[in-house]
Design a protein around this motif. Sequence first.
Motif, PDB file in Angstrom:
ATOM      1  N   ASP A 141       7.053  44.797  66.787  1.00 48.90           N
ATOM      2  CA  ASP A 141       8.121  43.291  66.453  1.00 48.90           C
ATOM      3  C   ASP A 141       8.309  43.035  67.968  1.00 48.90           C
ATOM      4  O   ASP A 141       8.298  42.383  68.588  1.00 48.90           O
ATOM      5  N   GLY A 142       8.510  43.825  68.714  1.00 45.91           N
ATOM      6  CA  GLY A 142       8.673  43.585  70.294  1.00 45.91           C
ATOM      7  C   GLY A 142       7.346  43.231  70.797  1.00 45.91           C
ATOM      8  O   GLY A 142       8.445  41.941  71.920  1.00 45.91           O
ATOM      9  N   LEU A 143       6.517  42.745  70.883  1.00 41.62           N
ATOM     10  CA  LEU A 143       5.269  42.525  71.474  1.00 41.62           C
ATOM     11  C   LEU A 143       5.356  41.000  70.852  1.00 41.62           C
ATOM     12  O   LEU A 143       5.150  40.366  71.533  1.00 41.62           O
ATOM     13  N   ALA A 144       5.559  41.433  69.585  1.00 37.02           N
ATOM     14  CA  ALA A 144       6.014  39.702  68.914  1.00 37.02           C
ATOM     15  C   ALA A 144       6.727  38.282  69.371  1.00 37.02           C
ATOM     16  O   ALA A 144       6.621  37.806  69.760  1.00 37.02           O
ATOM     17  N   THR A 145       8.033  39.174  70.394  1.00 39.09           N
ATOM     18  CA  THR A 145       8.735  39.190  71.025  1.00 39.09           C
ATOM     19  C   THR A 145       7.863  37.951  72.438  1.00 39.09           C
ATOM     20  O   THR A 145       8.482  37.277  72.566  1.00 39.09           O
ATOM     21  N   ALA A 146       7.871  39.488  72.579  1.00 42.04           N
ATOM     22  CA  ALA A 146       7.164  39.222  74.251  1.00 42.04           C
ATOM     23  C   ALA A 146       6.007  38.051  74.512  1.00 42.04           C
ATOM     24  O   ALA A 146       6.094  37.739  75.363  1.00 42.04           O
ATOM     25  N   LEU A 147       5.615  37.906  73.527  1.00 49.41           N
ATOM     26  CA  LEU A 147       4.569  37.210  73.394  1.00 49.41           C
ATOM     27  C   LEU A 147       4.970  36.103  73.644  1.00 49.41           C
ATOM     28  O   LEU A 147       4.004  34.853  74.056  1.00 49.41           O
ATOM     29  N   PHE A 148       5.910  35.001  73.630  1.00 55.58           N
ATOM     30  CA  PHE A 148       6.796  34.592  73.459  1.00 55.58           C
ATOM     31  C   PHE A 148       6.601  34.409  74.898  1.00 55.58           C
ATOM     32  O   PHE A 148       6.450  33.146  75.936  1.00 55.58           O
ATOM     33  N   PHE A 149       6.497  34.962  75.885  1.00 53.86           N
ATOM     34  CA  PHE A 149       7.321  34.415  77.521  1.00 53.86           C
ATOM     35  C   PHE A 149       5.873  35.622  78.291  1.00 53.86           C
ATOM     36  O   PHE A 149       6.693  34.767  79.722  1.00 53.86           O
ATOM     37  N   ALA A 150       4.985  36.068  77.727  1.00 53.12           N
ATOM     38  CA  ALA A 150       4.230  36.474  79.203  1.00 53.12           C
ATOM     39  C   ALA A 150       2.678  36.095  78.363  1.00 53.12           C
ATOM     40  O   ALA A 150       2.405  36.592  77.627  1.00 53.12           O
ATOM     41  N   ASP A 151       2.307  36.430  79.675  1.00 56.05           N
ATOM     42  CA  ASP A 151       0.522  36.032  78.745  1.00 56.05           C
ATOM     43  C   ASP A 151      -0.182  37.145  78.571  1.00 56.05           C
ATOM     44  O   ASP A 151       0.774  38.624  78.965  1.00 56.05           O
ATOM     45  N   PRO A 152      -0.424  37.703  77.914  1.00 56.84           N
ATOM     46  CA  PRO A 152      -0.961  38.570  77.083  1.00 56.84           C
ATOM     47  C   PRO A 152      -1.559  39.634  77.638  1.00 56.84           C
ATOM     48  O   PRO A 152      -1.652  40.354  76.849  1.00 56.84           O
ATOM     49  N   ALA A 153      -2.002  39.255  78.066  1.00 54.77           N
ATOM     50  CA  ALA A 153      -3.181  39.816  79.261  1.00 54.77           C
ATOM     51  C   ALA A 153      -2.402  41.064  80.006  1.00 54.77           C
ATOM     52  O   ALA A 153      -2.386  42.131  80.250  1.00 54.77           O
ATOM     53  N   GLY A 154      -1.173  40.528  80.672  1.00 50.88           N
ATOM     54  CA  GLY A 154      -0.169  41.910  81.186  1.00 50.88           C
ATOM     55  C   GLY A 154       0.388  42.893  80.337  1.00 50.88           C
ATOM     56  O   GLY A 154       0.588  43.839  80.849  1.00 50.88           O
ATOM     57  N   LEU A 155       0.155  41.999  79.066  1.00 47.97           N
ATOM     58  CA  LEU A 155       1.330  42.486  77.639  1.00 47.97           C
ATOM     59  C   LEU A 155       0.163  43.835  77.561  1.00 47.97           C
ATOM     60  O   LEU A 155       0.596  45.035  77.671  1.00 47.97           O
ATOM     61  N   ALA A 156      -1.159  43.207  77.477  1.00 46.69           N
ATOM     62  CA  ALA A 156      -2.695  44.074  77.165  1.00 46.69           C
ATOM     63  C   ALA A 156      -2.370  45.666  78.651  1.00 46.69           C
ATOM     64  O   ALA A 156      -3.535  45.805  77.608  1.00 46.69           O
ATOM     65  N   ASP A 157      -2.012  45.105  79.774  1.00 46.20           N
ATOM     66  CA  ASP A 157      -2.183  46.339  79.964  1.00 46.20           C
ATOM     67  C   ASP A 157      -1.291  47.340  80.335  1.00 46.20           C
ATOM     68  O   ASP A 157      -1.245  48.721  80.602  1.00 46.20           O
TER      69      ASP A 157
END
Lengths: 237, 146
Positions: free
Chosen positions: A194-210
């Motif tokens: 759920d948190g990542l679904a929100t973050a995907l609106f704002f951040a590059d997915p690759a950075g989140l995948a780190d």
Amino acid sequence: MHRIATGAGGRFEFPDDAPALFALYRDLYDCTAGAVSPLVGRALEQWGYDSAYSLRAASVIDPVPRWDDAIAWDGSALETVGPVVVDVGAAGKGYLVDLVGGVLADAGIHSFTIDASGDIVHRGGRALRVALEDPRDARKAIGVATLGDGALCASATTRRAWPGAHHMIDAITGLPTDAVIATWAAAPTGLVADGLATALFFADPAGLADRFDFEWVRMLRSGEVQSSAGFDGEVFA
Amino acid sequence: MTHRRTAAIALGGLSLAATLAGCAPTPAESAGGSTGADAATGGSTASEPYADGDYTATGEYQTPGGTESIEVEVTLAGDAIDTVTVTGNATDSTAQRYQGEFIDGIAAEVEGVDIDELAVDKVAGSSLTSDGFNAAIEQIKADALA
């Protein structure tokens, strides 16, 4: 929450289920350079998404305070320097689904699906085929995900919207975000998905995948759909 | 660690270009990014045919983790690109990820398929709105018509 929002600053003890939520929020805050923040609550209210659903923007929208300027989370209590509206909407419902799943597991039920509208947690049994709802037309799907053991959470700016605004506020700009219109995140838990679904609106997915082990799909305003290499499913091209 | 991709088709190069635009802190810098050794373009005019051969250029860009670069090798034959090889030289782990495995699927302007026609167990969309929200929206619509 009411006392935190209206009273003077202070120290507020939280129950045992809060630490996981605040820890995730801090991670998301750091991963998105502050765009995902529990401190968007006041701005969200001012945009019209308040407890009375006034759905009319105030003439002045306050800037969203920076985390370290406004609050400190020490693992069990929140310290504030003044009144802040804490909003855990970005991950709270996914976490609730996890908690419900925990109740089922405690009762000896290990094969179940919880569908909380937007947040699905599936344990045991065969994998589910889940349609990815087209944010532009709820009768259609832009792809299908395969959900084995884990969570799939979806978010879109098109449904929880009202004239001039929607509920996905960028904490850096204080404005409703507009580059991405829908996201899907698959992760081991509802909280993280759920948190990542929100973050995907704002951040590059690759950075989140780190930071997080997850798979994702998202649709841009242009209608372009992006997905991760390991996404288990298909996108209709 | 080096990611090396030999692109037999132009698509490989395209997706990498998208990658760089995505991770550069300021798109304007990246767009003007003739910062690398620019071997291939010197002195050519549009009407002049390009000499066959291998050309190599290195492009640099700034990231929060420092300067990163990619190397592009192009083989020209008969005034057309025969092969393109793009090598990411990222040293920073974040840049490695950007260069090597950023967006792996991109589908332009996806057209939705009727959910009724799909054999699925569930639908994942944004949360349904509450009755209170829906009532408020209806009120706004009514006010707008009044």
